[in-house]
Scaffold this active site. Sequence first.
Site, short mmCIF file in Angstrom:
data_model
loop_
_atom_site.label_atom_id
_atom_site.label_comp_id
_atom_site.label_asym_id
_atom_site.label_seq_id
_atom_site.Cartn_x
_atom_site.Cartn_y
_atom_site.Cartn_z
N CYS A 150 -14.84 -6.51 7.23
CA CYS A 150 -14.38 -7.80 6.19
C CYS A 150 -14.87 -9.77 6.76
O CYS A 150 -14.79 -9.89 5.37
CB CYS A 150 -13.01 -7.34 6.15
SG CYS A 150 -12.63 -6.26 5.82
N THR A 160 0.54 -1.28 -14.98
CA THR A 160 0.11 -0.10 -14.54
C THR A 160 -0.40 0.67 -13.68
O THR A 160 -1.66 0.48 -13.17
CB THR A 160 -0.14 0.53 -16.36
OG1 THR A 160 -0.25 -0.47 -17.46
CG2 THR A 160 -0.87 1.95 -16.22
N GLY A 182 -5.19 -3.22 1.53
CA GLY A 182 -3.81 -3.57 3.00
C GLY A 182 -4.09 -5.14 2.68
O GLY A 182 -2.92 -5.55 3.08
N THR A 183 -5.32 -5.77 1.66
CA THR A 183 -4.77 -6.75 1.89
C THR A 183 -3.87 -7.89 0.87
O THR A 183 -2.64 -8.27 1.02
CB THR A 183 -6.03 -7.57 1.03
OG1 THR A 183 -7.18 -7.62 1.98
CG2 THR A 183 -6.07 -9.01 0.15
N GLN A 197 -5.00 -0.34 10.97
CA GLN A 197 -5.74 0.52 11.85
C GLN A 197 -5.01 1.45 12.43
O GLN A 197 -5.79 2.33 13.04
CB GLN A 197 -6.29 -0.37 12.24
CG GLN A 197 -7.29 -1.44 12.05
CD GLN A 197 -8.82 -0.50 11.66
OE1 GLN A 197 -9.32 0.06 11.93
NE2 GLN A 197 -9.60 -1.48 10.55
N SER A 233 -4.01 1.57 3.95
CA SER A 233 -5.35 0.78 3.04
C SER A 233 -5.66 2.36 2.76
O SER A 233 -6.53 2.63 3.97
CB SER A 233 -5.99 -0.10 3.78
OG SER A 233 -7.35 -0.07 2.16
N SER A 234 -5.77 2.90 1.89
CA SER A 234 -6.51 3.67 1.70
C SER A 234 -7.41 4.36 1.96
O SER A 234 -7.54 5.17 2.62
CB SER A 234 -6.17 4.51 0.06
OG SER A 234 -6.42 6.14 -0.19
N HIS A 235 -8.61 3.22 2.10
CA HIS A 235 -10.06 3.79 2.00
C HIS A 235 -10.35 3.80 3.58
O HIS A 235 -11.34 4.01 4.60
CB HIS A 235 -10.57 3.00 1.63
CG HIS A 235 -10.85 1.58 2.32
ND1 HIS A 235 -12.14 1.15 2.82
CD2 HIS A 235 -9.79 0.48 2.37
CE1 HIS A 235 -11.51 0.09 3.22
NE2 HIS A 235 -10.42 -0.64 2.79
#
Length: 385
Positions: A325, A237, A69-70, A178, A199-201
């Site tokens: 964060c 990559t 996300g960042t 979110q 963001s995946s996590h």
Amino acid sequence: MIYFDNSATTKMAPKALETYSQVVTKIWGNPSSLHKLGDRAHGLLEASRKQVADLLGVNTDEIYFTSGGTESNNTAIKGTAWAKREFGKHIITSSVEHASVANTFTELENLGFRVTRLPVDKEGRVNPEDLKAALDKDTTLVSIMGVNNEIGTIQPIKEISEILADYPNIHFHVDNVQALGKGIWDQVFTSRVDMMSFSSHKFHGPRGIGILYKKRGRMLMPLCEGGGQEKGLRSGTENLAAIAAMAKAARLLLTDEKEKADREYAIKEKISKYLAGKPGIHIFSPLKADFAPHILCFALEGIRGETLVHTLEDQDIYISTTSACASKKADEASTLVAMKTPDAIATSAVRLSFDESNTLEEADEFIAAFDEIYQHFSKINHLGE
């Protein structure tokens, strides 16, 4: 263990982890290589891109993979600002953004851009009319989050989109980190949105991987140069195993999305009803349709948020103080400060955030544990007297 800190990070889904393991051991070629190992890797990369695009309802060539996300936020904001600086250097955001947006705007401000930070009301929501009044001929970018990460406010993305429909040259970015999988997609995405971050996590995928949606025709300047991957926008990559696992996690998340969101809301509702009306308790995430179903922020007067976090941790219950964060920094309750919440209350705030694996039984256990703490501190601080 009770884990009510899912807005900070989520546990990786077993099927996503399985996908990651399979890819990292069996499809380990470089997607840019010309041989068949590269072709196989490239095929999986593009299949994952299509899967994400289909889930979001956008075109495949509008999906770019990032480190999270960042990076997505930085790419959208800096990329727009620098690409369009000859047309204007006025950029607009809100006063309640995630640090990866807020600090990026501050950096651009220090580099000569003119920044407007829109105020919010007592629920942490911007007024679209304030945005309308702030727009001028030099405005090139508007960046407003979809769901606030601290208290769960859903911003008026539809109304903002309607205003920006009259300004087709302004890029509109929405930080939707979110928002995914919470049954509120129609509130945080419209056809006028040009860019979105994910963001995946935050949805049971691996860390270190994310998504940037960029509408066709919108110009961005890349943050770094290199081999020209991701259509030249994000060189380096590709992290193929993480990308494939993220795509799997997104598909799992969006399966039965409404049912999962309803379960999260039921937990929020149960705990909220327990908290409501108690002396010294301040709830910042009401049970309303314009708040996310999975976030509950409240404060207990007289006890600092971190004290409550660690007291519950001793009972194997995990929550956070507003944004994870920024939770070790002094400005941790930036949204509450922007809402003009008194400092003594803002520093007492904690955030509970739920996912589909949480249960009403866990809510009962939390209530029982918290009630002991509440009764203890109520006597010390003479709450209700």
